[in-house]
Design a protein around this motif. Structure first.
Motif, PDB file in Angstrom:
ATOM      1  N   THR A  52      15.394   3.711   3.580  1.00  0.00           N
ATOM      2  CA  THR A  52      16.078   2.361   2.005  1.00  0.00           C
ATOM      3  C   THR A  52      14.913   1.257   1.653  1.00  0.00           C
ATOM      4  O   THR A  52      15.212   1.495   0.649  1.00  0.00           O
ATOM      5  N   THR A  53      13.919   1.366   2.401  1.00  0.00           N
ATOM      6  CA  THR A  53      12.907   1.382   1.743  1.00  0.00           C
ATOM      7  C   THR A  53      12.304   2.411   0.574  1.00  0.00           C
ATOM      8  O   THR A  53      12.127   1.699  -0.517  1.00  0.00           O
ATOM      9  N   VAL A  54      12.323   3.499   0.595  1.00  0.00           N
ATOM     10  CA  VAL A  54      12.144   4.170   0.046  1.00  0.00           C
ATOM     11  C   VAL A  54      12.391   4.221  -1.240  1.00  0.00           C
ATOM     12  O   VAL A  54      11.900   4.367  -2.156  1.00  0.00           O
ATOM     13  N   LEU A 109       2.138   7.699   4.927  1.00  0.00           N
ATOM     14  CA  LEU A 109       3.276   6.933   3.928  1.00  0.00           C
ATOM     15  C   LEU A 109       4.201   5.843   5.399  1.00  0.00           C
ATOM     16  O   LEU A 109       4.760   6.997   6.851  1.00  0.00           O
ATOM     17  N   PHE A 110       4.148   4.669   5.927  1.00  0.00           N
ATOM     18  CA  PHE A 110       4.552   4.010   6.885  1.00  0.00           C
ATOM     19  C   PHE A 110       3.464   4.582   7.988  1.00  0.00           C
ATOM     20  O   PHE A 110       4.405   4.910   9.468  1.00  0.00           O
ATOM     21  N   ALA A 116       0.668  -1.089   0.094  1.00  0.00           N
ATOM     22  CA  ALA A 116       0.131   0.045   0.254  1.00  0.00           C
ATOM     23  C   ALA A 116       0.808   1.356  -0.322  1.00  0.00           C
ATOM     24  O   ALA A 116       0.362   1.977  -0.615  1.00  0.00           O
ATOM     25  N   ASP A 117       1.783   1.351   0.975  1.00  0.00           N
ATOM     26  CA  ASP A 117       2.619   2.181   0.807  1.00  0.00           C
ATOM     27  C   ASP A 117       3.372   2.544  -0.607  1.00  0.00           C
ATOM     28  O   ASP A 117       3.656   3.597  -1.031  1.00  0.00           O
ATOM     29  N   SER A 118       3.768   1.872  -1.136  1.00  0.00           N
ATOM     30  CA  SER A 118       4.850   1.444  -2.224  1.00  0.00           C
ATOM     31  C   SER A 118       3.351   2.416  -3.286  1.00  0.00           C
ATOM     32  O   SER A 118       3.968   3.084  -4.076  1.00  0.00           O
ATOM     33  N   LEU A 119       2.279   1.829  -3.131  1.00  0.00           N
ATOM     34  CA  LEU A 119       1.730   2.008  -4.434  1.00  0.00           C
ATOM     35  C   LEU A 119       1.472   3.576  -4.480  1.00  0.00           C
ATOM     36  O   LEU A 119       1.229   4.179  -5.124  1.00  0.00           O
ATOM     37  N   ARG A 120       0.999   4.309  -2.743  1.00  0.00           N
ATOM     38  CA  ARG A 120       1.084   5.802  -2.661  1.00  0.00           C
ATOM     39  C   ARG A 120       2.720   6.725  -3.487  1.00  0.00           C
ATOM     40  O   ARG A 120       1.679   7.526  -3.349  1.00  0.00           O
TER      41      ARG A 120
END
Length: 291
Positions: free
Chosen positions: A232-234, A58-59, A30-34
């Motif tokens: 890092t994930t972002v 985000l998160f 969901a966060d990556s889609l945002r």
């Protein structure tokens, strides 16, 4: 000019662990889609694209991110220094006649970098370390530039305090921690600097051979900032192959020539207000120049 394009992530539902295995992280999809659905990039200059991204969550928190993407064939990178003094990122950008400037590595409030920095073959400052102790995380890696401004991120490790001075490149900026190397997450020590949310500044090289200069605002109700694992994930969603953390907190600043508010496009946190004019003077910067 607005372009109908978006920076593509490597993955929507998983990320690489240190061992390279793919695992699902709760909320990651969901966060990556945002992040994917953010506004399209503005072509700030030919071969230089800018995105200002405001996300309500985000998160689980609001975030404000600026991303400058440059094509190395059109643009070159350089380092700029205030010498023994401190100057704002915007001032250094104007003085060096740059198109863009990003705050650089860690420094002393008395002036000068606390980590090794070499510009055009001249060493301005050397890493401060305690004999007999391993180097801290932010002293184990560096951004290096060739004479023509081609960039790489290198890792020197914790055991040799002279590793940076032994680098052959004419431009070396020690900073960190290292976040990504060869598409793998670098291990991060559990501590407050890494695990708490702060404004962040980072530099990355993408899998499609572009350079990203990134700021994430924080310490405000409009933007929480990131922990380094979150950052890092972002960066992986943005397609980064190699990435490194720069000085953050109140230093976090991205300046673009000709933009309103003296060119500062993020919201530096030292003013404790949601304004562009709260810059903190710094020791050094990354500069973007046309080739």
């Amino acid at each position: 000019m607005i372009r109908s394009m978006r920076f593509l992530p490597l993955s929507l539902c998983c990320l690489l662990t240190v061992s390279g295995a793919c695992q699902t992280i709760p909320g990651t999809s969901a966060d990556s889609l945002r992040l994917l659905n953010r506004p399209a990039a503005i072509q700030f200059r030919r071969g230089l694209e800018w995105q200002s991204v405001r996300l309500d969550t985000l998160f689980g928190s609001p975030q404000n991110i600026n991303i400058l993407r440059l094509r190395p064939g059109k643009w070159r990178l350089a380092f700029g220094s205030a010498g023994d003094s401190l100057r704002t990122t915007s001032r250094l950008g104007r003085e060096k006649q740059a198109t863009a400037a990003l705050n650089g590595t860690f420094f002393s409030f008395k002036g000068g970098s606390v980590d090794h920095i070499k510009i055009d073959g001249y060493v301005l400052d050397t890493t401060r370390y305690t004999p007999g102790k391993k180097l801290e995380e932010h002293r184990q890696a560096a951004i290096v530039l060739t004479k023509r401004g081609k960039a790489a991120i290198v890792f020197g490790g914790a055991d040799n305090p002279r590793w940076a001075s032994e680098r052959p490149e004419p431009n070396v900026m020690v900073t960190g921690p290292l976040l990504l190397k060869g598409n793998k997450r670098a291990p991060l020590q559990p501590n407050a600097f890494n695990d708490n949310r702060h404004p962040r500044t980072c530099f990355c090289l993408t899998n499609d051979r572009h350079v990203l200069l990134i700021t994430a605002d924080g310490r405000h109700k409009n933007a929480a900032g990131f922990s380094l694992p979150e950052l890092t994930t972002v960066l992986r969603w943005l397609g980064c192959r190699d990435a490194i953390n720069l000085d953050g907190g109140g230093s976090t600043t991205l300046w673009l020539s000709g933009q309103p508010d003296n060119g500062v496009v993020n919201y530096p946190s030292d003013s404790k207000q949601w304004i562009h004019t709260g810059e903190r003077p710094v020791s050094n910067v990354l500069l973007v120049h046309p080739r």
